[in-house]
Design a protein around this motif. Structure first.
Motif, PDB file in Angstrom:
ATOM      1  N   VAL A 288       0.777  -1.285  -0.170  1.00  0.00           N
ATOM      2  CA  VAL A 288      -0.046  -0.157  -0.154  1.00  0.00           C
ATOM      3  C   VAL A 288       0.847   1.219  -0.030  1.00  0.00           C
ATOM      4  O   VAL A 288       1.787   1.354   0.649  1.00  0.00           O
ATOM      5  CB  VAL A 288      -0.794   0.038   1.183  1.00  0.00           C
ATOM      6  N   ALA A 289       0.729   1.963  -1.006  1.00  0.00           N
ATOM      7  CA  ALA A 289       1.687   3.113  -1.278  1.00  0.00           C
ATOM      8  C   ALA A 289       1.592   4.160  -0.037  1.00  0.00           C
ATOM      9  O   ALA A 289       0.321   4.630   0.227  1.00  0.00           O
ATOM     10  CB  ALA A 289       1.636   3.901  -2.700  1.00  0.00           C
ATOM     11  N   ASP A 290       2.620   4.677   0.347  1.00  0.00           N
ATOM     12  CA  ASP A 290       2.787   5.762   1.457  1.00  0.00           C
ATOM     13  C   ASP A 290       2.306   5.770   2.729  1.00  0.00           C
ATOM     14  O   ASP A 290       1.986   6.562   3.242  1.00  0.00           O
ATOM     15  CB  ASP A 290       1.818   7.087   0.778  1.00  0.00           C
ATOM     16  N   VAL A 291       2.016   4.295   3.261  1.00  0.00           N
ATOM     17  CA  VAL A 291       1.402   3.901   4.562  1.00  0.00           C
ATOM     18  C   VAL A 291       2.589   2.968   4.874  1.00  0.00           C
ATOM     19  O   VAL A 291       2.977   2.063   4.153  1.00  0.00           O
ATOM     20  CB  VAL A 291       0.096   3.157   4.196  1.00  0.00           C
ATOM     21  N   SER A 292       2.724   3.006   6.527  1.00  0.00           N
ATOM     22  CA  SER A 292       3.550   2.135   6.971  1.00  0.00           C
ATOM     23  C   SER A 292       3.041   1.817   8.390  1.00  0.00           C
ATOM     24  O   SER A 292       2.072   2.739   8.958  1.00  0.00           O
ATOM     25  CB  SER A 292       5.153   2.320   6.994  1.00  0.00           C
TER      26      SER A 292
ATOM     27  N   ARG B  67      -8.863   5.000   9.176  1.00  0.00           N
ATOM     28  CA  ARG B  67      -9.705   4.099   8.231  1.00  0.00           C
ATOM     29  C   ARG B  67      -9.816   4.530   6.674  1.00  0.00           C
ATOM     30  O   ARG B  67      -9.644   3.896   5.770  1.00  0.00           O
ATOM     31  CB  ARG B  67     -11.054   3.650   8.804  1.00  0.00           C
ATOM     32  N   GLN B  68     -10.359   5.859   6.643  1.00  0.00           N
ATOM     33  CA  GLN B  68     -10.795   6.171   5.296  1.00  0.00           C
ATOM     34  C   GLN B  68      -9.326   6.563   4.592  1.00  0.00           C
ATOM     35  O   GLN B  68      -9.209   6.305   3.213  1.00  0.00           O
ATOM     36  CB  GLN B  68     -11.549   7.475   5.396  1.00  0.00           C
ATOM     37  N   ARG B  69      -8.430   6.968   5.277  1.00  0.00           N
ATOM     38  CA  ARG B  69      -7.348   7.249   4.476  1.00  0.00           C
ATOM     39  C   ARG B  69      -6.579   5.818   4.235  1.00  0.00           C
ATOM     40  O   ARG B  69      -6.062   5.740   3.161  1.00  0.00           O
ATOM     41  CB  ARG B  69      -5.985   7.869   5.434  1.00  0.00           C
TER      42      ARG B  69
ATOM     43  N   PHE C  85      -5.027   2.360  -0.355  1.00  0.00           N
ATOM     44  CA  PHE C  85      -5.056   1.040  -0.899  1.00  0.00           C
ATOM     45  C   PHE C  85      -5.897   1.260  -2.448  1.00  0.00           C
ATOM     46  O   PHE C  85      -5.298   0.735  -3.500  1.00  0.00           O
ATOM     47  CB  PHE C  85      -5.837  -0.014  -0.115  1.00  0.00           C
ATOM     48  N   ASP C  86      -7.002   1.913  -2.661  1.00  0.00           N
ATOM     49  CA  ASP C  86      -7.478   2.115  -4.026  1.00  0.00           C
ATOM     50  C   ASP C  86      -6.560   2.734  -4.730  1.00  0.00           C
ATOM     51  O   ASP C  86      -6.728   2.517  -6.088  1.00  0.00           O
ATOM     52  CB  ASP C  86      -8.876   2.950  -3.530  1.00  0.00           C
TER      53      ASP C  86
ATOM     54  N   ASP D 283     -12.787  -3.282  -2.115  1.00  0.00           N
ATOM     55  CA  ASP D 283     -13.154  -1.883  -2.550  1.00  0.00           C
ATOM     56  C   ASP D 283     -12.942  -1.661  -4.298  1.00  0.00           C
ATOM     57  O   ASP D 283     -13.765  -1.279  -4.728  1.00  0.00           O
ATOM     58  CB  ASP D 283     -12.816  -0.938  -1.754  1.00  0.00           C
ATOM     59  N   PRO D 284     -11.779  -2.013  -4.427  1.00  0.00           N
ATOM     60  CA  PRO D 284     -11.362  -1.704  -5.792  1.00  0.00           C
ATOM     61  C   PRO D 284     -12.323  -2.675  -6.749  1.00  0.00           C
ATOM     62  O   PRO D 284     -12.470  -3.707  -6.593  1.00  0.00           O
ATOM     63  CB  PRO D 284      -9.857  -1.955  -5.787  1.00  0.00           C
ATOM     64  N   LYS D 285     -12.811  -1.609  -7.736  1.00  0.00           N
ATOM     65  CA  LYS D 285     -13.870  -2.395  -8.589  1.00  0.00           C
ATOM     66  C   LYS D 285     -13.464  -2.493 -10.031  1.00  0.00           C
ATOM     67  O   LYS D 285     -14.109  -2.779 -11.121  1.00  0.00           O
ATOM     68  CB  LYS D 285     -15.336  -1.614  -8.542  1.00  0.00           C
TER      69      LYS D 285
END
Length: 658
Positions: free
Chosen positions: A453-457, A513-515, A520-521, A584-586
């Motif tokens: 997941v980009a930009d998150v750790s 949560r939203q972030r 991920f999307d 979520d990703p469709k």
């Protein structure tokens, strides 16, 4: 110092709940608070002895540490020595490596740091850790290192300020423990700064006793004893201990120390022969009980029944008496004691500690000395090991993308990629072999603790590079010739963290949560926008114990082909938080592979972690080669189905390759 029988009785009231809690008696859900009571007693006795000697001018720091060594080390050494042959015969390599680490940490008075790092005190596997309980001894030893020095410093400069200083430190420690219980609960449980106020509560009692008239009080001593009993029966593992909640047992212990004098009902109870006997052997009994319980659980195929654990609890008291009588006392008595000279004691203790450290280092470096096990068990464990090839570790460095020597079968014209954490690393060899047979290479881009997941750790230090690593990986992939990327990770671990780091900003889960969803999307969208087909490998069932080790253990006990399962409902409960993000990703170029098809369904309502003597999971998370083969097959089925129906321009996979 005048001997008080009721203090030995209070020791008994502290140690018995601890033993019964560790034995699994559900009535004693708060039995662990016996340790808190022990800390109060230790603070009281140590302070009383030091103050008495300081007033007489006879206090010696060297003599103090000698007394502590004679009190603590002989019985501890005996218990460790008795643990070694059972660990050698029964403990699987990874667990033996952990046991070896605990030998080193115990020898260096740092067991609390090790167990904080390795495992939670209330974790399901904690019952099979022979030296887990030594964390409290480490905290006590650390307290002994600092407290006398503080008393000496204050006594020489501002003796009248000593009590005020201790009270101030106690309140600061209590405030810290209340804060840390919310923010760092595991570290709060194990570390001295959070526990110091409990020792100092006993120290304050010592000052009060030395300056006032010693009076008993039935109401106050009964209140104190009742507060301890309330904590034992009504606290549980969800209770934030230590924190202000721990004031209940700690103040209770203080009231007993101050007001349970001879002539009171509580003193009469605590002065009975049974209480005094158990109190005298409490230290040795405490040392014995956890290894006895742990090895019983390690050796049993099923959890030992409560009747057996009750018998073992009684056995720990018997061993406690024997080691108190024949080990503790001979080293402590004033006349005809063993190793009477300080030099002899120091050399002997140093030699034993050095031997434990050397053995621990050997056990760690050899990954649990696997050669000591029978050949079939040793081969099974070796064959079940998950792949760490090309897994980047934090701090090991990576120069950029592509990562050198991590493209398998790179001579093929078409290359796929797998991106993720150590779970993806475990999956890579099986997937690479299958793709090789179809003239497709596989590029491995994996970093431990880094879900794709980009930009998150995650917050732990091992994950500090994840944001940069994933960003670099995705930037590389969108510019590369790779047209299919498999995303695999320990999603449950990633999506259930309490805190995250977004581009250097640490954020609590409640605000993240939203972030997380957007991150991920965005990751998936960046890949699909570049014409890349994305395959998301969904969560698989997890165990609470080391699965391959458990299979090996059952084989070692005579069960030739063990199957280890969890309820399917439990797996679904484990996975639901992750599904909310992964579903979520469709985009039509996103394929989903659900390992539940492999692990679940052989029998209704169950999921297999090992089947017919073959482990699918190595530890709690990572695929064994057998498990990875099964998941890789599911990935290829999904790719084949997509190629046959979507017409997305990716080379079709022929049906005879499945």
């Amino acid at each position: 110092m005048i001997y008080r029988r009721e203090i030995d009785g209070l020791r008994a009231a502290a140690v018995v709940p601890v033993i019964l809690f560790h034995a699994g008696f559900s009535l004693f859900t708060g039995g662990f608070i016996g340790v808190d009571v022990f800390f109060v007693i230790s603070g009281f006795l140590i302070t009383s002895i030091i103050l008495e000697e300081m007033r007489k001018g006879t206090f010696s720091l060297v003599a103090f540490y000698e007394r502590r060594a004679r009190r603590l080390l002989p019985a501890l050494f005996l218990v460790i020595l008795c643990c070694l042959p059972f660990a050698w015969l029964w403990v699987m390599p990874e667990e033996f490596r952990d046991f070896s680490d605990s030998l080193i940490a115990t020898s260096l008075s740092g067991a609390n740091f090790l167990f904080w790092f390795k495992s939670g005190y209330f974790a399901p596997e904690a019952g099979e850790v022979p030296l887990l309980h030594i964390w409290s001894l480490a905290v006590e030893e650390q307290y002994y290192m600092f407290f006398p020095l503080l008393v000496i410093f204050m006594w020489k400069r501002k003796p009248n300020w000593l009590l005020a200083t201790l009270v101030a430190i106690a309140f600061a420690s209590l405030a810290y423990s209340e804060w840390a219980s919310r923010v760092f609960p595991s570290a709060n449980f194990y570390f001295l700064p959070s526990r110091a106020w409990e020792f100092l509560a006993g120290s304050i009692c010592s000052f009060i006793e030395s300056k006032g008239k010693k009076r008993g009080s039935d109401p106050l001593s009964l209140l104190g004893f009742g507060m301890i009993a309330f904590s034992v029966f009504y606290f549980d593992e969800t209770s934030p201990i230590p924190s202000t909640l721990a004031l209940v047992p700690v103040v209770g212990a203080m009231l007993v120390l101050l007001f349970a004098r001879q002539g009171t009902w509580v003193a009469a109870l605590l002065s009975t022969r049974a209480f005094i006997t158990v109190g005298k052997i409490s230290y040795s009994a405490y040392l014995w009980h956890q290894p006895i319980f742990a090895f019983a659980r390690i050796r049993s195929i099923d959890p030992p029944p409560i009747t057996e654990m009750g018998a073992l609890a009684c056995f720990s008291l018997v061993l406690g008496y024997l080691s108190w009588r024949f080990v503790e006392q001979p080293f402590r008595r004033s006349q005809h004691r063993l190793l009477p000279s300080r030099r002899g004691l120091t050399l002997s203790a140093s030699a034993m500690l050095a031997a434990f450290i050397a053995f621990g280092l050997y056990g760690h470096d050899t990954r649990g000395i696997p050669w000591r096990l029978p050949e079939p068990i040793k081969d099974f464990i070796a064959d079940s090991e998950w792949s760490k090839t090309c897994l980047v570790e934090s701090g090991s460095g990576w120069d950029g993308m592509p990562i050198k020597n991590c493209i398998f079968n790179g001579s093929h014209a078409q290359i796929y990629a797998i991106l993720g954490d150590s779970l993806a690393s475990a999956l890579t060899p099986a997937l690479a072999r299958r793709l090789d047979g179809m003239n497709i290479g596989l590029e491995q881009i994996t970093h431990s603790f880094c879900a794709p997941v980009a930009d998150v750790s995650m917050v732990p230090l091992q994950a500090r590079e994840c944001g940069a690593f994933n960003t670099a990986a995705i930037d590389y992939l969108v510019k590369s010739k790779v047209k299919t990327v498999v995303l695999a990770a320990s999603w449950k671990i990633f999506f259930e963290q309490s805190r995250y780091v977004f581009r250097g900003e640490e954020v609590a889960k409640s605000d993240a949560r939203q972030r997380l969803r957007e991150a991920f999307d965005k990751t998936v969208a960046e890949l699909t926008a570049a014409g890349i087909r994305v395959v998301i490998v969904y969560p698989h069932p997890r165990g609470d114990t080391e699965i391959a080790a458990k299979v090996a253990k059952l084989m070692h006990k005579g069960m030739p082909a063990p199957t280890i399962t969890i309820p399917q409902d439990e797996f679904l409960q484990q996975s639901l938080p992750s599904y909310a993000y992964l579903d979520d990703p469709k985009d039509k170029h996103v394929l989903r592979v659900d390992p539940a098809k492999i692990f679940c369904g052989i029998e209704a309502g169950r999921c297999d972690l090992a089947r017919g003597g073959k482990a699918l999971i190595f530890d709690k998370v990572h695929f064994t080669p057998t498990g990875a083969d099964a998941v890789a097959d599911e990935i290829l089925v999904a790719l084949k189905r997509d190629d046959m129906t979507a017409g997305n321009g990716v080379a079709a996979l022929s049906s005879d390759q499945f």
